[in-house]
Design an enzyme around this catalytic site. Structure first.
Site, PDB file in Angstrom:
ATOM      1  N   HIS A 248       0.680  -1.142   0.001  1.00  0.00           N
ATOM      2  CA  HIS A 248       0.051  -0.078  -0.096  1.00  0.00           C
ATOM      3  C   HIS A 248       0.874   1.339   0.136  1.00  0.00           C
ATOM      4  O   HIS A 248       2.280   1.064   0.248  1.00  0.00           O
ATOM      5  CB  HIS A 248      -1.052  -0.101   1.275  1.00  0.00           C
ATOM      6  CG  HIS A 248      -0.141   0.025   2.419  1.00  0.00           C
ATOM      7  ND1 HIS A 248       0.408   1.565   3.175  1.00  0.00           N
ATOM      8  CD2 HIS A 248       0.171  -0.813   3.596  1.00  0.00           C
ATOM      9  CE1 HIS A 248       0.999   1.160   4.183  1.00  0.00           C
ATOM     10  NE2 HIS A 248       0.915  -0.210   4.467  1.00  0.00           N
TER      11      HIS A 248
ATOM     12  N   GLU B 140      -2.149  -6.906   7.519  1.00  0.00           N
ATOM     13  CA  GLU B 140      -0.910  -6.870   8.290  1.00  0.00           C
ATOM     14  C   GLU B 140      -1.003  -7.288   9.460  1.00  0.00           C
ATOM     15  O   GLU B 140      -2.258  -7.739  10.197  1.00  0.00           O
ATOM     16  CB  GLU B 140      -0.519  -5.286   8.444  1.00  0.00           C
ATOM     17  CG  GLU B 140       0.588  -5.161   8.932  1.00  0.00           C
ATOM     18  CD  GLU B 140       1.779  -5.542   8.175  1.00  0.00           C
ATOM     19  OE1 GLU B 140       2.154  -6.853   8.353  1.00  0.00           O
ATOM     20  OE2 GLU B 140       2.751  -4.949   7.455  1.00  0.00           O
TER      21      GLU B 140
END
Length: 203
Positions: free
Chosen positions: A8, A81
């Site tokens: 990202h 994550e």
């Protein structure tokens, strides 16, 4: 099958050096620009499938990379994550004072100690292994875009090329770049790591 890996774009938490696992951290203006640039770099790649973390910073990145393409994004929780629990959105300097015992234990043995009320490395790595086990579902696709996070992508690379999970830190996955892994029935090959060049299929 080729996996095109993207981390990202930049967030304010990245700039501030905060632990940001599952906490909502929107892209900065620079993070948006990074994703838009990746759209340009990867415009010539005919993606068959898009797999993405369920966290908004990854989904926003995926939308910007895809832009005008009419490709559905498949949300994969295993690509999230690592969850840092009570340490989310906190700086290591603060944790050294406010949760000194647990933070020291984690720094000294990050493979076994667990962030306070968070996800330990063993659970995290098992989650990524579940994603790897699912890759057989997608073997009929040629080009798969995977949008995720530093920890996940580093661990994914290490495990796919046959290295132990703790070797993940040998692979830093930068923002604003793309990486590629080719997978066949016998083994995987890391073809590209952190490229800012124009992506070409079958190169």
């Amino acid at each position: 099958m080729r996996l095109w890996l993207i981390r990202h774009g930049e967030t304010q938490a990245n700039i501030d050096g905060l632990y940001s696992g599952h906490a909502p951290t929107p892209l900065t203006a620079r993070g948006i620009e990074q994703a838009q640039n990746l759209h340009t770099l990867l415009h010539g790649v005919s993606f068959d499938l898009v797999l993405c973390s369920e966290l908004e910073r990854a989904q926003h990145t995926a939308r910007l990379v895809l832009s005008d393409r009419q490709l559905p994004v498949q949300i994969i929780p295993e690509l999230n994550e690592m969850f840092f629990g009570d340490w989310e959105m906190r700086h290591h300097r603060d944790l050294m004072q406010e949760d000194a015992e647990n933070y020291s234990a984690w720094c000294n043995d990050w493979q076994h100690a667990i962030p306070t009320n968070g996800e330990g490395f063993q659970a995290f790595s098992q989650r990524v292994e579940r994603f790897i086990a699912r890759l057989s579902e997608f073997q009929h696709y040629q080009n798969i875009l995977v949008v995720s996070h530093q920890g996940v992508l580093s661990l994914l690379i290490a495990r796919l090329i046959g290295m132990p999970a703790e070797a993940m830190w040998h692979f830093r996955v930068d923002q604003g770049c793309w990486s590629a892994i080719d997978i066949n029935q016998k083994f995987a090959t890391l073809r590209v790591l952190n490229s800012r060049a124009i992506g070409v299929e079958n190169a």
